[in-house]
Design an enzyme around this catalytic site. Sequence first.
Site, PDB file in Angstrom:
ATOM      1  N   SER A 101       0.828  -1.189   0.000  1.00 11.81           N
ATOM      2  CA  SER A 101       0.000   0.000   0.000  1.00 11.81           C
ATOM      3  C   SER A 101       0.877   1.260   0.000  1.00 11.81           C
ATOM      4  CB  SER A 101      -0.973  -0.040   1.185  1.00 11.81           C
ATOM      5  OG  SER A 101      -1.973   0.945   1.050  1.00 11.81           O
ATOM      6  N   ASP A 157     -10.005  -4.770  -4.440  1.00 16.64           N
ATOM      7  CA  ASP A 157      -9.460  -3.779  -3.510  1.00 16.64           C
ATOM      8  C   ASP A 157     -10.350  -2.536  -3.499  1.00 16.64           C
ATOM      9  OD1 ASP A 157      -7.946  -1.841  -2.149  1.00 16.64           O
ATOM     10  OD2 ASP A 157      -6.055  -2.658  -2.884  1.00 16.64           O
ATOM     11  N   HIS A 216      -8.011  -5.291  -0.066  1.00 20.79           N
ATOM     12  CA  HIS A 216      -6.783  -4.529   0.214  1.00 20.79           C
ATOM     13  C   HIS A 216      -5.955  -5.279   1.246  1.00 20.79           C
ATOM     14  CE1 HIS A 216      -4.337  -0.961  -0.137  1.00 20.79           C
ATOM     15  NE2 HIS A 216      -4.295  -0.827   1.172  1.00 20.79           N
TER      16      HIS A 216
END
Length: 239
Positions: free
Chosen positions: A122, A177, A211
């Site tokens: 991320s 995601d 995610h």
Amino acid sequence: MCGNNMSVPLLAEAVTVSGTEKETAAVIFLHGLGDTGHGWADTMTSIRLPYVKYICPHAPRIPVTLNMKMNMPSWFDLMGLSPESPEDEAGIKRAAENIKAIIDHEAKNGIPPHRVLLGGFSQGGALSLYTALTCQQQLAGVVGLSCWLPLHKTFPQAASGSGNKDTPILQCHGEMDPMIPVQFGSMTAEKLKTIVSPQKITFRTYPGLMHSSCPEVGSYVASVVVTCLNSSPYLSSVG
């Protein structure tokens, strides 16, 4: 700086897993927003190689605009998560210099940059991409999970002095995601192909994955690490 972690702020408290033999390579992995180095240290040790040092630094705690200015671990400020969101240019550049300082420290202690794999998840993956593309030294490879390229509008010019235009880059992204949509990951991969050798970019998507990571992603990353730091200093045989 040689031998003194205190001279490199991020190393002073980083989670470091030492090799069981003479360390000739390193993996530096950067966590995501609100996490710490502990969040990925266990994952890294599951792909442990005896001569590899694993370094999982902690981001500093700063106010994050996206989260109502709450203080939390963050590599730089985030104003939004879309390609057109304003960005913390000074913070991104400062964070990249801090990661380069770790790479320089390892070089002075016997692990050259071409034996260092830089990765992250991320926000950490985003910083890994930016750092590699603005780093003069060639790295072994870059791994970005569920991420994007910060300050994308400044490229390819921002990479004019980069030593990583022929360095393999792996991106993995969950197709479900909700935070960093897979389309952003795809756009990043296409942008990267205008900056580095297109054949060096690998973009893999994972149906149903949100995610986060998963065992399948972990296994593929492990194969990349092994190929990079076991059989060759580069990732060229991994596709």
